[in-house]
Scaffold this active site. Structure first.
Site, mmCIF file in Angstrom:
data_model
loop_
_atom_site.group_PDB
_atom_site.id
_atom_site.type_symbol
_atom_site.label_atom_id
_atom_site.label_comp_id
_atom_site.label_asym_id
_atom_site.label_seq_id
_atom_site.Cartn_x
_atom_site.Cartn_y
_atom_site.Cartn_z
ATOM 1 C CB CYS A 18 -1.055 0.084 0.924
ATOM 2 S SG CYS A 18 -0.373 0.240 2.344
ATOM 3 N NE ARG A 24 -4.340 1.461 2.095
ATOM 4 C CZ ARG A 24 -4.576 1.998 0.544
ATOM 5 N NH1 ARG A 24 -5.520 2.249 -0.084
ATOM 6 N NH2 ARG A 24 -3.495 2.812 0.296
ATOM 7 C CG ASP A 126 -5.121 4.914 2.616
ATOM 8 O OD1 ASP A 126 -4.816 4.651 4.224
ATOM 9 O OD2 ASP A 126 -3.658 5.478 2.192
#
Length: 177
Positions: A18, A24, A126
């Site tokens: 990420c 994440r 996000d």
């Protein structure tokens, strides 16, 4: 590995990517580890613009803990070309990440895919600095994507047994790699 006429790759090293490597990708890494520890595969994560050395976001840690997973040992790592080259599979959260990774290591493009590829091929947003609800939504998307990928990941320890049962090739078809 041979299975009914198909060669199935054995995925031993899976890298999840990420941006900051604090929300994440570490949630995905720890979910994979928790659910797939029996496979012998190694799961790790990194960030395109990692907050190097920082622990996982508190809300991400809470959600993992609520599912019986401890992510307290995580520290953000910066993605490197060698990580991309060494991985058997690279899973990203967004299409933009796919483009970025292809620019960093074009040779890894064939093994770089969206985590959500087998669900809806959607970007996983996000949740950094957002509400618990945003984190729960993202956690759910990551978990769904992970469960779909699990069906494609063969246990490493079963490779020897499966390889021994594959049909023999004739001498003219055999290759020396």
């Amino acid at each position: 590995m041979y299975l009914r006429g198909f060669i199935i790759p054995v995925l031993k090293k899976i890298l999840v990517v990420c941006v900051g490597n604090i929300c994440r990708s570490p949630m995905a890494e720890h979910l994979f580890r928790h659910h797939m520890s029996h496979t012998g595969a190694r799961f790790t994560s990194a960030g395109i613009g990692a907050l190097v050395g920082k622990p996982m976001d508190e809300m991400a840690l809470k959600l993992l803990a609520e599912h019986g997973i401890d992510g307290a040992d995580h520290r953000a790592r910066q993605l490197s070309v060698s990580m991309l080259r060494e991985a058997d599979l690279v899973l990203t959260m967004e299409r933009e990440h796919l483009k970025t990774l292809t620019g960093i290591a074009p040779e890894a493009s064939g093994k770089t895919m969206l985590l959500d590829r087998w669900v809806s091929a959607a970007d996983i947003p996000d949740p950094y600095r957002q509400s618990r609800e945003a984190f729960e939504h993202v956690f759910g998307m990551i978990e769904q994507g992970m469960r779909k990928w699990m069906t494609y990941m063969q246990p490493v320890r079963n490779v020897v047994a499966t390889a021994a049962t594959r049909p023999q090739m004739g001498a003219s078809a055999a290759h020396s790699w």
